[in-house]
Design a protein around this motif. Sequence first.
Motif, PDB file in Angstrom:
ATOM      1  N   ASN A  87       0.817  -1.211   0.000  1.00  0.00           N
ATOM      2  CA  ASN A  87       0.000   0.000   0.000  1.00  0.00           C
ATOM      3  C   ASN A  87       0.851   1.262   0.000  1.00  0.00           C
ATOM      4  OD1 ASN A  87      -3.067  -0.422   0.188  1.00  0.00           O
ATOM      5  ND2 ASN A  87      -2.281  -1.983   1.564  1.00  0.00           N
ATOM      6  N   LEU A  88       1.967   1.237   0.712  1.00  0.00           N
ATOM      7  CA  LEU A  88       2.863   2.395   0.708  1.00  0.00           C
ATOM      8  C   LEU A  88       3.546   2.546  -0.656  1.00  0.00           C
ATOM      9  CD1 LEU A  88       4.483   2.205   4.267  1.00  0.00           C
ATOM     10  CD2 LEU A  88       2.393   3.364   3.526  1.00  0.00           C
ATOM     11  N   LYS A  89       3.834   1.411  -1.311  1.00  0.00           N
ATOM     12  CA  LYS A  89       4.401   1.443  -2.660  1.00  0.00           C
ATOM     13  C   LYS A  89       3.423   2.089  -3.638  1.00  0.00           C
ATOM     14  CE  LYS A  89       7.363   0.357  -5.911  1.00  0.00           C
ATOM     15  NZ  LYS A  89       8.647   1.081  -6.032  1.00  0.00           N
ATOM     16  N   ILE A  90       2.149   1.744  -3.514  1.00  0.00           N
ATOM     17  CA  ILE A  90       1.112   2.359  -4.351  1.00  0.00           C
ATOM     18  C   ILE A  90       1.110   3.867  -4.168  1.00  0.00           C
ATOM     19  CG2 ILE A  90      -1.393   2.635  -4.594  1.00  0.00           C
ATOM     20  CD1 ILE A  90      -1.623  -0.404  -4.071  1.00  0.00           C
ATOM     21  N   LEU A  91       1.137   4.297  -2.907  1.00  0.00           N
ATOM     22  CA  LEU A  91       1.106   5.734  -2.628  1.00  0.00           C
ATOM     23  C   LEU A  91       2.335   6.440  -3.204  1.00  0.00           C
ATOM     24  CD1 LEU A  91      -0.144   8.203  -1.289  1.00  0.00           C
ATOM     25  CD2 LEU A  91       1.030   7.572   0.828  1.00  0.00           C
ATOM     26  N   LYS A  92       3.500   5.854  -3.053  1.00  0.00           N
ATOM     27  CA  LYS A  92       4.723   6.466  -3.570  1.00  0.00           C
ATOM     28  C   LYS A  92       4.664   6.604  -5.093  1.00  0.00           C
ATOM     29  CE  LYS A  92       7.724   5.074   0.258  1.00  0.00           C
ATOM     30  NZ  LYS A  92       8.838   4.195   0.700  1.00  0.00           N
ATOM     31  N   ASN A  93       4.100   5.611  -5.771  1.00  0.00           N
ATOM     32  CA  ASN A  93       3.950   5.694  -7.225  1.00  0.00           C
ATOM     33  C   ASN A  93       2.970   6.796  -7.617  1.00  0.00           C
ATOM     34  OD1 ASN A  93       5.794   3.650  -7.774  1.00  0.00           O
ATOM     35  ND2 ASN A  93       4.240   2.039  -7.737  1.00  0.00           N
ATOM     36  N   ILE A  94       1.914   6.954  -6.823  1.00  0.00           N
ATOM     37  CA  ILE A  94       0.945   8.033  -7.060  1.00  0.00           C
ATOM     38  C   ILE A  94       1.611   9.395  -6.874  1.00  0.00           C
ATOM     39  CG2 ILE A  94      -1.128   9.145  -6.115  1.00  0.00           C
ATOM     40  CD1 ILE A  94      -1.739   6.729  -7.830  1.00  0.00           C
ATOM     41  N   ILE A  95       2.441   9.505  -5.849  1.00  0.00           N
ATOM     42  CA  ILE A  95       3.144  10.769  -5.594  1.00  0.00           C
ATOM     43  C   ILE A  95       4.064  11.117  -6.773  1.00  0.00           C
ATOM     44  CG2 ILE A  95       4.902  11.862  -4.145  1.00  0.00           C
ATOM     45  CD1 ILE A  95       3.640  10.348  -1.757  1.00  0.00           C
ATOM     46  N   GLU A  96       4.779  10.112  -7.290  1.00  0.00           N
ATOM     47  CA  GLU A  96       5.658  10.355  -8.438  1.00  0.00           C
ATOM     48  C   GLU A  96       4.862  10.796  -9.658  1.00  0.00           C
ATOM     49  OE1 GLU A  96       9.016  10.477  -8.535  1.00  0.00           O
ATOM     50  OE2 GLU A  96       8.725  10.326  -6.357  1.00  0.00           O
ATOM     51  N   LEU A  97       3.714  10.156  -9.870  1.00  0.00           N
ATOM     52  CA  LEU A  97       2.836  10.557 -10.972  1.00  0.00           C
ATOM     53  C   LEU A  97       2.373  11.997 -10.798  1.00  0.00           C
ATOM     54  CD1 LEU A  97       1.140   9.683 -13.504  1.00  0.00           C
ATOM     55  CD2 LEU A  97      -0.689   9.113 -11.904  1.00  0.00           C
ATOM     56  N   ALA A  98       2.029  12.352  -9.550  1.00  0.00           N
ATOM     57  CA  ALA A  98       1.566  13.711  -9.258  1.00  0.00           C
ATOM     58  C   ALA A  98       2.666  14.740  -9.530  1.00  0.00           C
ATOM     59  CB  ALA A  98       1.110  13.792  -7.800  1.00  0.00           C
ATOM     60  N   LYS A  99       3.884  14.418  -9.154  1.00  0.00           N
ATOM     61  CA  LYS A  99       5.002  15.343  -9.378  1.00  0.00           C
ATOM     62  C   LYS A  99       5.266  15.535 -10.873  1.00  0.00           C
ATOM     63  CE  LYS A  99       7.449  14.559  -5.010  1.00  0.00           C
ATOM     64  NZ  LYS A  99       8.672  13.987  -4.367  1.00  0.00           N
ATOM     65  N   LYS A 100       5.241  14.434 -11.627  1.00  0.00           N
ATOM     66  CA  LYS A 100       5.505  14.513 -13.074  1.00  0.00           C
ATOM     67  C   LYS A 100       4.452  15.365 -13.775  1.00  0.00           C
ATOM     68  CE  LYS A 100       7.884  10.078 -13.654  1.00  0.00           C
ATOM     69  NZ  LYS A 100       7.775   8.707 -14.239  1.00  0.00           N
ATOM     70  N   ASN A 101       3.221  15.265 -13.314  1.00  0.00           N
ATOM     71  CA  ASN A 101       2.117  15.977 -13.975  1.00  0.00           C
ATOM     72  C   ASN A 101       1.769  17.307 -13.308  1.00  0.00           C
ATOM     73  OD1 ASN A 101       0.859  14.075 -16.180  1.00  0.00           O
ATOM     74  ND2 ASN A 101       1.382  12.755 -14.446  1.00  0.00           N
ATOM     75  N   LYS A 102       2.593  17.693 -12.328  1.00  0.00           N
ATOM     76  CA  LYS A 102       2.385  18.961 -11.611  1.00  0.00           C
ATOM     77  C   LYS A 102       0.951  19.066 -11.076  1.00  0.00           C
ATOM     78  CE  LYS A 102       5.974  21.351 -14.226  1.00  0.00           C
ATOM     79  NZ  LYS A 102       6.327  22.509 -15.092  1.00  0.00           N
ATOM     80  N   VAL A 103       0.536  17.982 -10.434  1.00  0.00           N
ATOM     81  CA  VAL A 103      -0.809  17.933  -9.839  1.00  0.00           C
ATOM     82  C   VAL A 103      -0.921  18.978  -8.725  1.00  0.00           C
ATOM     83  CG1 VAL A 103      -2.277  16.497  -8.348  1.00  0.00           C
ATOM     84  CG2 VAL A 103      -1.301  15.550 -10.450  1.00  0.00           C
ATOM     85  N   LYS A 104      -2.039  19.653  -8.679  1.00  0.00           N
ATOM     86  CA  LYS A 104      -2.224  20.720  -7.703  1.00  0.00           C
ATOM     87  C   LYS A 104      -2.464  20.188  -6.293  1.00  0.00           C
ATOM     88  CE  LYS A 104      -4.102  24.037 -11.020  1.00  0.00           C
ATOM     89  NZ  LYS A 104      -5.272  24.882 -11.386  1.00  0.00           N
ATOM     90  N   LEU A 105      -3.148  19.029  -6.191  1.00  0.00           N
ATOM     91  CA  LEU A 105      -3.503  18.534  -4.868  1.00  0.00           C
ATOM     92  C   LEU A 105      -3.805  17.040  -4.911  1.00  0.00           C
ATOM     93  CD1 LEU A 105      -4.227  19.497  -1.906  1.00  0.00           C
ATOM     94  CD2 LEU A 105      -6.605  19.609  -2.682  1.00  0.00           C
ATOM     95  N   ILE A 106      -3.253  16.294  -3.957  1.00  0.00           N
ATOM     96  CA  ILE A 106      -3.641  14.901  -3.751  1.00  0.00           C
ATOM     97  C   ILE A 106      -4.638  14.860  -2.606  1.00  0.00           C
ATOM     98  CG2 ILE A 106      -2.904  12.598  -3.027  1.00  0.00           C
ATOM     99  CD1 ILE A 106      -0.221  13.088  -4.304  1.00  0.00           C
ATOM    100  N   ILE A 107      -5.805  14.319  -2.873  1.00  0.00           N
ATOM    101  CA  ILE A 107      -6.839  14.154  -1.842  1.00  0.00           C
ATOM    102  C   ILE A 107      -6.779  12.696  -1.411  1.00  0.00           C
ATOM    103  CG2 ILE A 107      -9.305  14.324  -1.317  1.00  0.00           C
ATOM    104  CD1 ILE A 107      -9.381  16.354  -3.765  1.00  0.00           C
ATOM    105  N   ASN A 108      -6.204  12.458  -0.255  1.00  0.00           N
ATOM    106  CA  ASN A 108      -5.957  11.107   0.229  1.00  0.00           C
ATOM    107  C   ASN A 108      -7.058  10.684   1.197  1.00  0.00           C
ATOM    108  OD1 ASN A 108      -4.471   8.663   0.792  1.00  0.00           O
ATOM    109  ND2 ASN A 108      -3.826   9.609   2.720  1.00  0.00           N
TER     110      ASN A 108
END
Length: 296
Positions: A87-108
């Motif tokens: 589950n932490l691996k999933i989150l880390k991959n999501i964070i990397e995706l967010a950084k690459k796409n300059k996501v404004k906000l992650i709603i966890n």
Amino acid sequence: MSILITGANGAIGYDLVSILSKKYSIFGVYRTKTLKLKKIKNVKWVKLNLKKKINIKIKPPPKYIIHCAVDQQPSRKKNIREYIFSNLKILKNIIELAKKNKVKLIINLSSIESYGDIKTKKLNEDYLSNNHNVYGMMKLLSEEILSSQKINFINLRLPGVLCEPISNKLTRPWLSSLFFRIKNNQKVTVYNLKSYFNSVISTQDIANLVNFLIKKKMMIRDTFNFATLKPMILKNLINLVTKKLNYKDKVIEKNNKNNKSFYISTKKLEKKLKYKTQTTQQTIELYLEKLLQYAK
């Protein structure tokens, strides 16, 4: 405006896809089809294994990510350590995706269970967590990982979530199960009816907050309880439900000292974000209306 929703095939994720697609372009990410994925306007279904590095390019890039996905609970084949790690691996991959796409906000979507063993009558964000179950520990660690990253996020500590009624079967959370038994005139036992209760939220409430955050263009790095306003005495709530669903039996009342009751404070949400959820009664009444409409 586009939003990426993980765990889009789960009950909560699927509801959010359906509700938010009326206003935004949605990328519904799923791994396996636990629900039948329908064609929905403004929705693109994306099959991904989030435990692996996300290499696909999503166009247009999502500006917001709602993280609902949870790997399955540990079993004999999967130990506790593997469950938390995946589950932490999933989150880390999501964070990397967010950084690459300059996501404004992650709603966890986190959980009240991140507090562990709750020994207070009024639960606020200052409560020191302890004695967690596996799920609660995983959620707490996920919150801490987001806090350690240079990215905007909001952790929503959710209680039981009421999803859209889609079947006449027993469902989670506890409140949905209770409605099911009352609706079908089955025996019902409730503990500590004199206690206050607001340990509930609906997927519509979550979608309303998402709309608010996007409209206000909020940049946040914080954690909030997210539950209904104005806790109800549990007995009054049960009376409301039994009357609305025409329950013909008598609710069995029991007191259990081990069944610790508490209500959830949302003062931090109200003060810092200037946002209020629906009241407990409003949320319950709206859900009952939908339940009765589905039964027709």
